[in-house]
Design a protein around this motif. Sequence first.
Motif, PDB file in Angstrom:
ATOM      1  N   ALA A 178      28.198  47.646  50.044  1.00  8.00           N
ATOM      2  CA  ALA A 178      28.251  48.155  48.679  1.00  8.00           C
ATOM      3  C   ALA A 178      29.267  47.369  47.857  1.00  8.00           C
ATOM      4  CB  ALA A 178      28.617  49.637  48.674  1.00  8.00           C
ATOM      5  N   VAL A 179      28.962  47.182  46.575  1.00  8.29           N
ATOM      6  CA  VAL A 179      29.858  46.467  45.662  1.00  8.29           C
ATOM      7  C   VAL A 179      30.613  47.500  44.836  1.00  8.29           C
ATOM      8  CG1 VAL A 179      30.016  44.824  43.773  1.00  8.29           C
ATOM      9  CG2 VAL A 179      28.297  44.507  45.563  1.00  8.29           C
ATOM     10  N   CYS A 180      31.939  47.488  44.958  1.00  7.22           N
ATOM     11  CA  CYS A 180      32.771  48.452  44.240  1.00  7.22           C
ATOM     12  C   CYS A 180      33.621  47.744  43.191  1.00  7.22           C
ATOM     13  CB  CYS A 180      33.688  49.197  45.203  1.00  7.22           C
ATOM     14  SG  CYS A 180      32.810  50.287  46.355  1.00  7.22           S
ATOM     15  N   MET A 181      33.818  48.404  42.082  1.00  9.21           N
ATOM     16  CA  MET A 181      34.753  47.921  41.073  1.00  9.21           C
ATOM     17  C   MET A 181      36.172  47.995  41.643  1.00  9.21           C
ATOM     18  SD  MET A 181      32.596  47.381  38.551  1.00  9.21           S
ATOM     19  CE  MET A 181      33.547  47.274  37.034  1.00  9.21           C
ATOM     20  N   VAL A 182      37.058  47.148  41.137  1.00  7.72           N
ATOM     21  CA  VAL A 182      38.446  47.175  41.589  1.00  7.72           C
ATOM     22  C   VAL A 182      39.065  48.524  41.213  1.00  7.72           C
ATOM     23  CG1 VAL A 182      40.720  46.136  41.272  1.00  7.72           C
ATOM     24  CG2 VAL A 182      38.676  44.684  41.451  1.00  7.72           C
ATOM     25  N   PRO A 183      39.749  49.200  42.143  1.00  4.39           N
ATOM     26  CA  PRO A 183      40.346  50.511  41.844  1.00  4.39           C
ATOM     27  C   PRO A 183      41.308  50.456  40.668  1.00  4.39           C
ATOM     28  CG  PRO A 183      40.406  50.068  44.211  1.00  4.39           C
ATOM     29  CD  PRO A 183      39.981  48.794  43.528  1.00  4.39           C
ATOM     30  N   ILE A 184      41.464  51.593  40.006  1.00  7.25           N
ATOM     31  CA  ILE A 184      42.269  51.646  38.790  1.00  7.25           C
ATOM     32  C   ILE A 184      43.711  51.247  39.057  1.00  7.25           C
ATOM     33  CG2 ILE A 184      42.741  54.118  39.065  1.00  7.25           C
ATOM     34  CD1 ILE A 184      42.271  52.177  35.749  1.00  7.25           C
ATOM     35  N   SER A 185      44.269  51.612  40.208  1.00  2.00           N
ATOM     36  CA  SER A 185      45.656  51.257  40.513  1.00  2.00           C
ATOM     37  C   SER A 185      45.820  49.743  40.597  1.00  2.00           C
ATOM     38  CB  SER A 185      46.096  51.918  41.821  1.00  2.00           C
ATOM     39  OG  SER A 185      45.249  51.516  42.893  1.00  2.00           O
ATOM     40  N   ALA A 186      44.843  49.063  41.207  1.00  2.00           N
ATOM     41  CA  ALA A 186      44.900  47.601  41.309  1.00  2.00           C
ATOM     42  C   ALA A 186      44.677  46.952  39.950  1.00  2.00           C
ATOM     43  CB  ALA A 186      43.875  47.105  42.320  1.00  2.00           C
ATOM     44  N   CYS A 187      43.843  47.562  39.105  1.00  2.00           N
ATOM     45  CA  CYS A 187      43.653  47.048  37.741  1.00  2.00           C
ATOM     46  C   CYS A 187      44.956  47.114  36.957  1.00  2.00           C
ATOM     47  CB  CYS A 187      42.567  47.846  37.023  1.00  2.00           C
ATOM     48  SG  CYS A 187      40.889  47.537  37.600  1.00  2.00           S
ATOM     49  N   ARG A 188      45.690  48.213  37.112  1.00  2.00           N
ATOM     50  CA  ARG A 188      46.958  48.357  36.387  1.00  2.00           C
ATOM     51  C   ARG A 188      47.968  47.325  36.871  1.00  2.00           C
ATOM     52  NH1 ARG A 188      46.788  54.911  36.977  1.00  2.00           N
ATOM     53  NH2 ARG A 188      45.607  55.358  35.055  1.00  2.00           N
ATOM     54  N   ARG A 189      48.050  47.146  38.195  1.00  2.00           N
ATOM     55  CA  ARG A 189      48.995  46.172  38.736  1.00  2.00           C
ATOM     56  C   ARG A 189      48.669  44.766  38.240  1.00  2.00           C
ATOM     57  NH1 ARG A 189      48.096  46.502  44.342  1.00  2.00           N
ATOM     58  NH2 ARG A 189      46.464  44.951  44.024  1.00  2.00           N
ATOM     59  N   ALA A 190      47.393  44.406  38.300  1.00  2.00           N
ATOM     60  CA  ALA A 190      46.989  43.073  37.847  1.00  2.00           C
ATOM     61  C   ALA A 190      47.226  42.912  36.359  1.00  2.00           C
ATOM     62  CB  ALA A 190      45.522  42.834  38.189  1.00  2.00           C
ATOM     63  N   GLY A 191      46.960  43.954  35.596  1.00  2.00           N
ATOM     64  CA  GLY A 191      47.157  43.881  34.154  1.00  2.00           C
ATOM     65  C   GLY A 191      48.613  43.636  33.788  1.00  2.00           C
ATOM     66  N   VAL A 192      49.509  44.383  34.415  1.00  2.00           N
ATOM     67  CA  VAL A 192      50.935  44.203  34.136  1.00  2.00           C
ATOM     68  C   VAL A 192      51.362  42.783  34.491  1.00  2.00           C
ATOM     69  CG1 VAL A 192      53.254  44.891  34.843  1.00  2.00           C
ATOM     70  CG2 VAL A 192      51.524  46.637  34.373  1.00  2.00           C
ATOM     71  N   ALA A 193      50.928  42.304  35.668  1.00  2.00           N
ATOM     72  CA  ALA A 193      51.341  40.973  36.117  1.00  2.00           C
ATOM     73  C   ALA A 193      50.791  39.872  35.219  1.00  2.00           C
ATOM     74  CB  ALA A 193      50.896  40.764  37.562  1.00  2.00           C
ATOM     75  N   CYS A 194      49.523  39.968  34.857  1.00  2.00           N
ATOM     76  CA  CYS A 194      48.920  38.905  34.052  1.00  2.00           C
ATOM     77  C   CYS A 194      49.424  38.911  32.621  1.00  2.00           C
ATOM     78  CB  CYS A 194      47.391  39.018  34.099  1.00  2.00           C
ATOM     79  SG  CYS A 194      46.681  38.526  35.696  1.00  2.00           S
ATOM     80  N   VAL A 195      49.618  40.081  32.046  1.00  2.00           N
ATOM     81  CA  VAL A 195      50.158  40.150  30.687  1.00  2.00           C
ATOM     82  C   VAL A 195      51.591  39.630  30.659  1.00  2.00           C
ATOM     83  CG1 VAL A 195      50.858  41.733  28.842  1.00  2.00           C
ATOM     84  CG2 VAL A 195      48.622  42.002  29.931  1.00  2.00           C
TER      85      VAL A 195
END
Length: 266
Positions: A178-195
């Motif tokens: 199954a293909v799952c979207m990246v979990p919200i916690s990982a999205c937040r971590r990546a967002g903070v780091a990339c921004v």
Amino acid sequence: MISHDVCSRYTITGITAALPILKEVLPITTPEWISHRGLCDAATENTAEAFRAALEAGFTHLETDLRITADDHLVLAHDEDLSRIAGIPLNVTQASRAELEQVRLLQGGRLLFFDEWLDEFGGYQWILDIKPEQGERTLARLQAHWEGDARALLSERARFLFWDAGQQRQWLERRPEAVCMVPISACRRAGVACVAGLPSLAAIEPAGTYSLPPRLGGLRLLKPAVVERYQRRKGRVLAFLPETPQETEWSLEAGVDEILTNHRPG
């Protein structure tokens, strides 16, 4: 289909002046436009009418929410109860299918059940948002559909979004393909780091799809440099619900891979 006139991006070095002529000949891939719960200008979210309107507007990718009834039928509903869309405080997971079939929604139409949805809309690309309340029961029923009438859709044309990490692990144990979207916690971590300009701390998974809103308060998040930090690490960026023309333009300027929207494409 969505016209390349609406949102194509071009990166042909040294021939900027020729772009109007080359526009239809050399289009760069446009972002995937995903209709969030269908197009609700004149229809209730997650209904057949909303999804038909989205398809007529040019969407080929759509998103919906899954819950389970008291008698184990999957139903498309975002909220746990029907107060907002039907004006009655009926809990979806505590009602039977027969009870829910009698409900008429405030903007017209009725709730859509998985088998009905599959018959009419199963040929399109979907994000399936698994609501956490009674999520284990939802997954058990979804597993039965995977092994039966919905295998092609669920294995080839669906991605799964979870709000409960334990339920996502459970699903992937059952269906590792199954293909799952990246979990919200990982999205937040990546967002903070990339921004913040620290993509090495983002832990971006190759081919993972990361949701990023256009802004946080007054801070614009969707910028070309930010999106490039994901894409350089083979991550995909989904613009999460741009609500204004300016936010949509930011999404396009930033070069996102997907746009999840409540509005028409473009």
